[in-house]
Design an enzyme around this catalytic site. Structure first.
Site, PDB file in Angstrom:
ATOM      1  N   ASN A 300      10.273 -91.207  37.277  1.00 25.48           N
ATOM      2  CA  ASN A 300      11.392 -90.324  37.624  1.00 25.48           C
ATOM      3  C   ASN A 300      11.704 -90.370  39.117  1.00 25.48           C
ATOM      4  O   ASN A 300      12.868 -90.412  39.523  1.00 25.48           O
ATOM      5  CB  ASN A 300      11.080 -88.887  37.212  1.00 25.48           C
ATOM      6  CG  ASN A 300      11.359 -88.630  35.733  1.00 25.48           C
ATOM      7  OD1 ASN A 300      12.160 -89.332  35.122  1.00 25.48           O
ATOM      8  ND2 ASN A 300      10.703 -87.632  35.170  1.00 25.48           N
ATOM      9  N   GLU A 334       6.417 -85.565  28.972  1.00 26.67           N
ATOM     10  CA  GLU A 334       6.069 -86.917  28.535  1.00 26.67           C
ATOM     11  C   GLU A 334       4.880 -86.906  27.574  1.00 26.67           C
ATOM     12  O   GLU A 334       4.208 -87.914  27.377  1.00 26.67           O
ATOM     13  CB  GLU A 334       5.753 -87.814  29.740  1.00 26.67           C
ATOM     14  CG  GLU A 334       4.533 -87.421  30.545  1.00 26.67           C
ATOM     15  CD  GLU A 334       4.839 -86.425  31.671  1.00 26.67           C
ATOM     16  OE1 GLU A 334       4.049 -86.375  32.633  1.00 26.67           O
ATOM     17  OE2 GLU A 334       5.852 -85.715  31.588  1.00 26.67           O
ATOM     18  N   ARG A 350      -4.721 -97.707  14.195  1.00 33.66           N
ATOM     19  CA  ARG A 350      -3.273 -97.863  14.366  1.00 33.66           C
ATOM     20  C   ARG A 350      -2.839 -97.539  15.795  1.00 33.66           C
ATOM     21  O   ARG A 350      -1.916 -98.156  16.336  1.00 33.66           O
ATOM     22  CB  ARG A 350      -2.535 -96.983  13.352  1.00 33.66           C
ATOM     23  CG  ARG A 350      -2.683 -97.520  11.934  1.00 33.66           C
ATOM     24  CD  ARG A 350      -2.103 -96.614  10.882  1.00 33.66           C
ATOM     25  NE  ARG A 350      -0.661 -96.463  10.993  1.00 33.66           N
ATOM     26  CZ  ARG A 350       0.078 -95.815  10.094  1.00 33.66           C
ATOM     27  NH1 ARG A 350      -0.506 -95.289   9.017  1.00 33.66           N
ATOM     28  NH2 ARG A 350       1.382 -95.700  10.253  1.00 33.66           N
TER      29      ARG A 350
END
Length: 410
Positions: A300, A334, A350
């Site tokens: 950012n 986030e 996974r």
């Protein structure tokens, strides 16, 4: 990718033709095919296939509505858009099988014609259960529903209706006669509305008997609407579509309240509600992962919040694609969460694959590389909030250990 549909428009007025062409072209699924006379339309119908047709009754070479017979002969759903209102003609055309008879008395008339055609597309995947013990009445209701492309299932008693609804979660609407055997329509409504699973089922009651008290009784029990027999095509279609659209609006509002607008993932509020519900019912393995993008503040500060938002949206899409069978949410900023109805080892495997893909990818036009840290909790330690706290603690350990890694309590 959704299939495009050709819509035949037969109209001799250039102004009306232009308006309909403009309105249909607003929908990317529609391909308007414009004709100004009967003969031109006849040739088009011989050459091409059409999803639906919007036609005028009075054409230069066919002044008595012959175009309607031609379109219906091809089994194409037909909307009549005419400058003259004739009640007897309207009834005869509806009896023939046209979807709607609309007069050109305002701009809304054109919008309504388009809306009728758009509804056909929406209805193609909608299952409707008809509970009716009269074969003739059931056949009549089926014919009306199939005109509008609904997928119809029929039963002849209340118990069978309940069994079918339990068996098929894809049924969106129930149309039930009050006097069906074993469980009558009113009791059927009461039983369904007492089960949270059927809160979004659209229910319309029918009866040839009773007064307004029966109608009120049905609606107070939870029915969306009630029709007294005999009813006419237009009233039936209007009530069915209105009830369905009202329910769709409620579902849209609910979905907006539960969805993060940036990433389109479920939001924190929904995650807590669904997580608590799942934990109460859990009788098999489950696990919860909390993910945090590493050094996101630097993104950012370096590229600006617009680029940061693009990255978050893209990352959210990747998560949804990687874990489509799990509940994925944007927890805040986030941070993201995954609630999985699988054992911790399966989710761990996974996640390792996902982190590997993440390291190899570049996000946004700025080609930013990202990593993330993960805390994975698989232990039942009390409430859902306790489970999240455990995953958050493990995430903090992953950050402290150098980021770009998974720490779990396996």
């Amino acid at each position: 990718m959704m299939l495009e549909r050709k819509i035949l428009v037969v109209e001799d007025s250039p102004v009306v033709l232009k308006v309909l062409n403009h309105l249909l072209s607003q929908n990317p699924l529609f391909i308007p095919v414009l004709c100004t006379c009967y003969d031109q339309a006849r040739r088009k119908l011989e050459e091409e296939s059409f999803f639906a047709a919007i036609v005028d009754l009075n054409l230069p070479d066919a002044e008595n509505g012959e175009i309607v017979d031609l379109v219906l002969l091809k089994q194409i759903p037909c909307v009549v858009l005419t400058g003259n209102f004739d009640d007897d003609l309207r009834i005869s055309l509806l009896d023939k099988g046209v979807l709607d008879y609309i007069t050109k008395d305002s701009r809304y008339s054109f919008n309504h014609a388009i809306k009728v055609v758009e509804r056909l597309i929406k209805n193609e995947g909608v299952k409707v259960l008809v509970a009716e013990d009269s074969a003739a009445n059931s056949q009549f209701v089926r014919a009306l529903l199939e005109q509008y492309r609904f997928n119809v299932i029929e039963v002849d008693n209340g118990q069978e209706a309940l069994a079918k609804l339990e068996e098929d979660s894809g049924i969106r609407m129930l149309i039930a006669d009050h006097n069906i055997a074993l469980v009558n329509g009113y009791e059927l409504v009461r039983m369904l509305r007492s089960n949270a699973r059927f809160q979004d089922l659209v229910i319309i009651g029918l009866s040839a008997e009773g007064d307004s008290a029966l109608s009120a009784k049905f609606i107070k029990a939870g029915a969306n609407d009630f029709l007294k027999k005999p009813f006419y095509h237009e009233e039936f279609h209007c009530r069915v579509v209105h009830s369905l659209e009202a329910q769709e609006m409620l579902e849209t509002i609910r979905d907006l309240a539960n969805t993060d607008p940036l990433t389109k993932l479920k939001n924190r509020r929904f995650f807590f509600e669904e997580g608590e519900r799942y934990l109460r019912k859990a009788n098999a393995g489950f696990s919860l992962a909390m993910l945090d993008l590493d050094h996101f503040k630097v993104i950012n500060d370096t590229y600006g919040h617009m680029i940061g938002d693009d990255l978050l949206a893209s990352f959210g899409g990747d998560m949804q694609g990687a874990f489509p069978d799990m509940l994925v949410c944007r927890f805040g900023g986030e941070e993201f969460c995954i609630l999985a109805k699988v054992c911790g080892q399966e989710l761990l495997d996974r996640l390792k694959v996902f982190l590997g893909h993440l390291r190899a990818k570049e996000y946004t036009g700025a080609k930013i590389s990202m990593t993330c840290s993960v805390g994975l909790s698989c232990q039942s330690i009390g409430s859902f909030e306790d489970l999240i706290k455990q995953a958050d603690r493990l995430l903090y350990e992953a950050k402290r250990a150098g980021r770009d890694r998974i720490i779990s309590d396996l």
